[in-house]
Design an enzyme around this catalytic site. Structure first.
Site, PDB file in Angstrom:
ATOM      1  N   ASP A  30      26.748  11.980 -29.053  1.00  0.00           N
ATOM      2  CA  ASP A  30      26.339  11.986 -27.642  1.00  0.00           C
ATOM      3  C   ASP A  30      26.185  10.533 -27.177  1.00  0.00           C
ATOM      4  O   ASP A  30      25.587   9.705 -27.860  1.00  0.00           O
ATOM      5  CB  ASP A  30      25.007  12.747 -27.485  1.00  0.00           C
ATOM      6  N   ILE A  31      26.723  10.247 -26.004  1.00  0.00           N
ATOM      7  CA  ILE A  31      26.740   8.875 -25.480  1.00  0.00           C
ATOM      8  C   ILE A  31      25.340   8.415 -25.039  1.00  0.00           C
ATOM      9  O   ILE A  31      25.068   7.225 -24.954  1.00  0.00           O
ATOM     10  CB  ILE A  31      27.748   8.774 -24.299  1.00  0.00           C
ATOM     11  N   HIS A  99      29.165  23.477 -24.977  1.00  0.00           N
ATOM     12  CA  HIS A  99      28.956  22.602 -26.128  1.00  0.00           C
ATOM     13  C   HIS A  99      27.568  22.839 -26.706  1.00  0.00           C
ATOM     14  O   HIS A  99      26.678  23.358 -26.024  1.00  0.00           O
ATOM     15  CB  HIS A  99      29.100  21.124 -25.727  1.00  0.00           C
TER      16      HIS A  99
END
Ligand code: AMP
Ligand code: ZN
Length: 136
Positions: A30-31, A99
């Site tokens: 995850d960014i 997701h």
């Protein structure tokens, strides 16, 4: 889907920190992580949410979720691992491509709990809800 950022990552048009890939599922970091190792497990096919996704896809995602949760546990040794999946904006879904989040929880990780927000329904109300939601 043309304007979906996750579809673009899957097609290789946008970079990601890729951790795992098979024919139908991919996992990347995850960014904007909650904690070190926060990652996402994403089906390659575009489905908005749990209601749209095929049963096969959901099973494939869950298999990869466990592979990644095992890897996180072994390599990063978190105290706990939170796995969640948001359906709809009000639930926190910001990317409308199904997701699953794998979030390692460490001692200092701010982990939203529902403490103080849980309620209770009278028995009669619980029975009514039971009748409405009973599947078999
Ligand atoms: P959700 O709020 O459940 O829809 O989760 C979407 C997640 O995708 C958020 O945690 C974002 O930080 C993450 N995210 C958004 N854009 C990217 C990106 N380009 N690469 C990796 N993760 C992303
Ligand atoms: Zn998509």
């Amino acid at each position: 889907m043309d304007d979906c950022i996750f579809c673009k990552i899957i097609k290789g048009e946008i970079p990601c920190y890729k951790l795992y890939e098979n024919d139908s599922v991919i996992a990347w970091l995850d960014i904007q992580p909650l904690s070190k190792g926060h990652l996402l497990v994403v089906p390659k096919a575009h489905y908005q949410d749990i209601h749209e996704a095929s049963e096969e896809t959901l099973c494939e995602v869950m298999k990869v979720a466990r592979i990644m949760a095992n890897k996180v546990k072994t390599e990063l040794h978190p105290e706990a691992i939170l796995i969640n999946q948001n359906n709809g904006e009000k639930a926190g879904q910001t990317i409308m491509h199904y997701h699953m989040h794998i979030k390692p929880i460490y001692e200092d990780t701010h982990c939203n709990t529902e403490e103080g927000h849980r309620t209770g329904f009278p028995d009669e109300e619980m029975k009514k809800i039971e009748e409405i939601l009973k599947v078999n």
